[in-house]
Design an enzyme around this catalytic site. Structure first.
Site, short mmCIF file in Angstrom:
data_model
loop_
_atom_site.label_atom_id
_atom_site.label_comp_id
_atom_site.label_asym_id
_atom_site.label_seq_id
_atom_site.Cartn_x
_atom_site.Cartn_y
_atom_site.Cartn_z
N ASP A 162 0.75 -1.23 -0.04
CA ASP A 162 0.02 -0.07 -0.02
C ASP A 162 1.03 1.35 -0.02
O ASP A 162 2.17 1.28 0.06
CB ASP A 162 -1.10 -0.10 1.16
C1 BGC Z 1 -5.00 3.29 0.02
C2 BGC Z 1 -5.31 2.31 -1.14
C3 BGC Z 1 -5.07 2.55 -2.33
C4 BGC Z 1 -3.82 3.29 -2.36
C5 BGC Z 1 -3.69 3.97 -3.91
C6 BGC Z 1 -3.61 3.98 -0.06
O1 BGC Z 1 -3.66 5.06 0.87
O2 BGC Z 1 -5.18 2.46 1.51
O3 BGC Z 1 -6.48 1.82 -0.74
O4 BGC Z 1 -5.36 1.90 -3.43
O5 BGC Z 1 -3.79 4.68 -1.36
O6 BGC Z 1 -4.19 4.99 -4.10
#
Ligand code: BGC
Length: 715
Positions: free
Chosen positions: A262
């Site tokens: 993530d």
């Molecule tokens: C979120 C994810 C997301 C990623 C990319 C993160 O902050 O937890 O769910 O896919 O950002 O945008």
């Protein structure tokens, strides 16, 4: 799996690649120089040219993507295209209801079709991978990300997972599909106190039984990628959790796809306090099986040092690079050119629009309808439409609306004007969405006084749900509460529409409003769908995918709880309950009213004794006893009353829908296997124990309304 030609190509590439180029394939950069945007900055383009970036996220607009892709293909030494990624959760240009809302339709075919539509539109903008479906079992409405999830139940989450993976990927057969990412593994929905990014400390049993099944289903459905969650699990951050990611998911489940960290999560291992520097963090993540570093600089900076220090082997690097290149090959990205993006015809876009309306209407849940105040009927009357969400197009899109546009979204007030031309309609917002005091109270009260009836459009702004939107008090902001209470004091018939990314704890509203519709964030067709339900053009059929708490103090409240040794008994003080609040939620999982009335008449089982491997068919007769045609969703639950460990009071194993004309009776069929009545042991291995099982079917998880029969498992 890549085909033979790609395998040879990947072998050759791996032979040829420098360490920096390999790490480049494991590195994801963010558009706009790090903030997201339509272009890569010059310095980022230099990195692409040098092979130091293998994938990008958050670039919108096809022109910038194509420019970046052209640099990767034509100007980098190896010519490997970039993997272009984005959060496409509930639509790309056409915005469908948020996942929690869509779950309320209990319709896997619908879930699949909306994912396919989203994939077609996103792929036409050169996106190749989406960070969806989000599969976190969510039982805590304080946690804002409940909006992105399919709700509280693992069985439901598993069906949602399969449908979404099928819809997004369609076997990755052509360039109009997206690689899907099952996220966030794991148990993120169990963050303590519903606080975003918080720790998770749960038993192995609930990990295997509650939180992992949707991910296992996604893997069985062939999901291309998995994203570990931000949280730690009993002290081990998921991004470095070799036990779950490598031993369980890769080794035991056989997941061969790509794992993508993530956002910035790899470097956060230092903040968690499990890595002293980026080299240690890189080593932990690579050993856990995480292939792509989303924007944390941990692999680019830490991995070379980790190799030098002998913390990881070159073999692990090569394995990760191979998985990334294999995904690129499957996506048609290794052919010396970018993927190509079939355009979405205008006809197809219109179909997506129609699908958005159908998905929105099916996701609306009528929670209360005292005295059949809905649907709005009779001769034209004066209706005051009050509240900050009555004409709030942007808010209707909810969180993660990709390329969705407010101006392509219908709002409740305009849709009412269109649907009820004979009525006198007046709109006064009365209040902002948040704040202490309603700033337009006088005008709203004047409008309400003049009206025969009031429609209150209340709820959350789209930014109040989703990531980083935990709320300790998931009710209505004070200004909206004051507005609503002033309106209720007029004692006019009042209908409330709640737009929100979570069940809102507003018991006072349910006491006063004659009818309440949970509208969630319905997407582009918000106003049109809500008004169809209000006017009765659509007979509501949505059902709650999550229990609706009375009060925040009950959270988490869900139907799959265990009996305890002292089940709540109103006559016995020393039983498991509160002295100041009911134990049951305000509305159970599966609750949802219709304008007609369904009666459950009987249930038949194909067998009363099952051996391991046997199948069981359960037939349930449902009659439409009302005056309107309608659709009903019925649920199949079971209860294992005696086992080696205490089993939940209800476990969901089926949901099926039937359309019945007024006065018509029909039969719903559920097919289950003996294994469906087992449970995982603490290592996650399936167990099936001999004994009696109670089979229950009916309209919701309200135990008293369920038909019941018994079977015997001969394990
Ligand atoms: C979120 C994810 C997301 C990623 C990319 C993160 O902050 O937890 O769910 O896919 O950002 O945008």
């Amino acid at each position: 799996m890549a085909d033979d030609i790609s395998e040879r190509h990947i072998d050759a590439l791996l032979e040829d690649m420098t360490l920096a180029e390999k790490i480049g394939q494991l590195t994801m950069a963010r558009g706009g120089g790090g903030t997201g945007g339509p272009e890569l900055m010059d310095a980022q383009l230099d990195d692409v040219r040098a092979g130091r970036i293998g994938s990008i996220l958050d670039m919108w607009g096809v022109d910038g993507v194509r420019r970046a892709q052209a640099v990767a293909v034509n100007e980098s030494r190896l010519g490997i295209p970039l993997l272009v990624t984005l959060d496409v959760l509930h639509g790309y240009e056409t915005i469908f209801p948020i996942p929690l809302a869509e779950a309320a339709a209990f319709d896997p075919e619908l879930w699949e079709r909306t994912a396919q539509a989203a994939a077609e539109e996103a792929a036409a903008s050169d996106v190749a991978l989406t960070f969806a479906p989000m599969l976190d079992v969510a039982r805590d409405p304080r946690w804002g990300r409940i909006a992105e999830s399919p709700g509280e139940d693992p069985w439901l989450g598993a069906r949602f997972a399969e449908a979404k993976v099928r819809g997004f990927q369609r076997g990755l057969a052509d360039a109009s599909t997206l690689a899907a990412t099952a996220k966030h593994l794991g148990a993120y929905g169990a963050v303590m106190a519903g606080r975003e990014y918080n720790s998770v400390d749960i038993s192995a049993r609930s990990l295997h039984e509650v939180h992992l099944p949707p991910f296992a289903a996604a893997v069985r459905a062939g999901v291309a990628a998995i994203m570990p969650s931000f949280n730690d699990l009993a002290g081990v951050p998921m991004t470095a959790n070799a036990f779950v990611l490598r031993d369980l998911v890769r080794e035991r489940w056989g997941f061969g796809g790509v794992m993508i960290s993530d956002f910035g999560a790899m470097a956060e291992l230092l903040v968690h306090g499990v890595a002293a520097d980026l080299a240690e963090a890189a080593a932990l993540c690579l050993k856990a099986g995480v292939d792509i570093d989303m924007v944390s600089d941990t692999y680019p900076k830490g991995l070379p040092v980790a190799l030098e220090r002998g913390l990881v082997s070159q073999t692990l690097v090569d394995e990760a690079v191979r998985r990334v290149l294999t995904l690129k090959a499957r996506l048609g990205l290794l052919k010396g050119k970018s993927r190509g993006s079939p355009q979405v015809s205008s006809e197809r876009r219109l179909e997506h629009r129609a699908l958005a309306l159908d998905a929105a209407r099916r996701s609306l849940v009528l929670l209360r309808n005292e005295g059949d105040v809905l649907p709005l009927s009779g001769e034209a009357r004066r209706l005051a439409v009050i509240g900050p969400l009555a004409a709030a197009r942007q808010e209707m899109l909810g969180p993660w609306y990709a390329a969705g546009k407010a101006e392509e979204t219908s709002d409740v007030f305009s849709a009412l004007q269109h649907a009820l031309p004979e009525w006198t309609l007046v709109h006064e917002p009365g209040s902002a969405i948040s704040g202490a005091e309603p700033d337009g109270l006088d005008a709203a009260m004047e409008a309400a006084r003049q009206a025969d009836m009031v429609l209150l459009c209340l709820g959350e702004g789209s930014g109040m749900s989703g990531e980083a939107a935990s709320r300790a008090r998931p009710g209505l902001p004070d200004c909206q509460r004051k507005l609503a209470e002033a309106v209720f004091a007029l004692k006019k018939p009042t209908v409330a529409v709640l737009c929100a990314g979570r069940p809102l704890t507003v018991p006072w509203l349910f006491e006063k409003a004659n009818a309440v519709l949970a509208a969630w964030f319905p997407g582009n067709a918000a106003g049109a769908a809500i008004v169809e339900v209000l006017t009765g053009a659509w007979n509501p059929s949505g059902k709650l995918p999550v229990s609706w708490p009375v009060d925040v103090g009950q959270i988490p409240v869900f139907f799959g709880r265990r009996p305890t040794g002292r089940p709540a008994d109103p006559k016995d003080a020393c039983t498991s309950k509160y002295i100041d609040m009911q134990v049951a939620p305000l509305f159970p999982f599966g609750h949802g009213l219709s304008y007609t009335r369904f009666a459950y008449r009987g249930m038949r089982l194909s067998s009363e004794n099952l051996n391991a491997g046997d199948s069981l068919t359960v037939e349930v007769d449902v009659a439409n006893e009302g005056k309107r045609d309608g659709e009903e969703t019925a649920f199949l639950f079971f209860r294992d009353p005696l086992a080696s460990v205490a089993r939940p009071l209800l476990e969901l194993r089926g949901a099926a829908r039937i359309a019945l004309a007024a006065g018509q009776q029909g039969t719903l069929r559920f097919h289950v296997k003996s294994e469906d009545f087992g449970f995982p042991d603490e290592q996650g291995n399936p167990c099936l124990e001999a004994g009696e099982i109670e089979i229950l079917a009916g309209p919701s998880a309200e135990r008293g309304a369920l038909l019941s029969a018994r079977i015997h498992i001969e394990a």
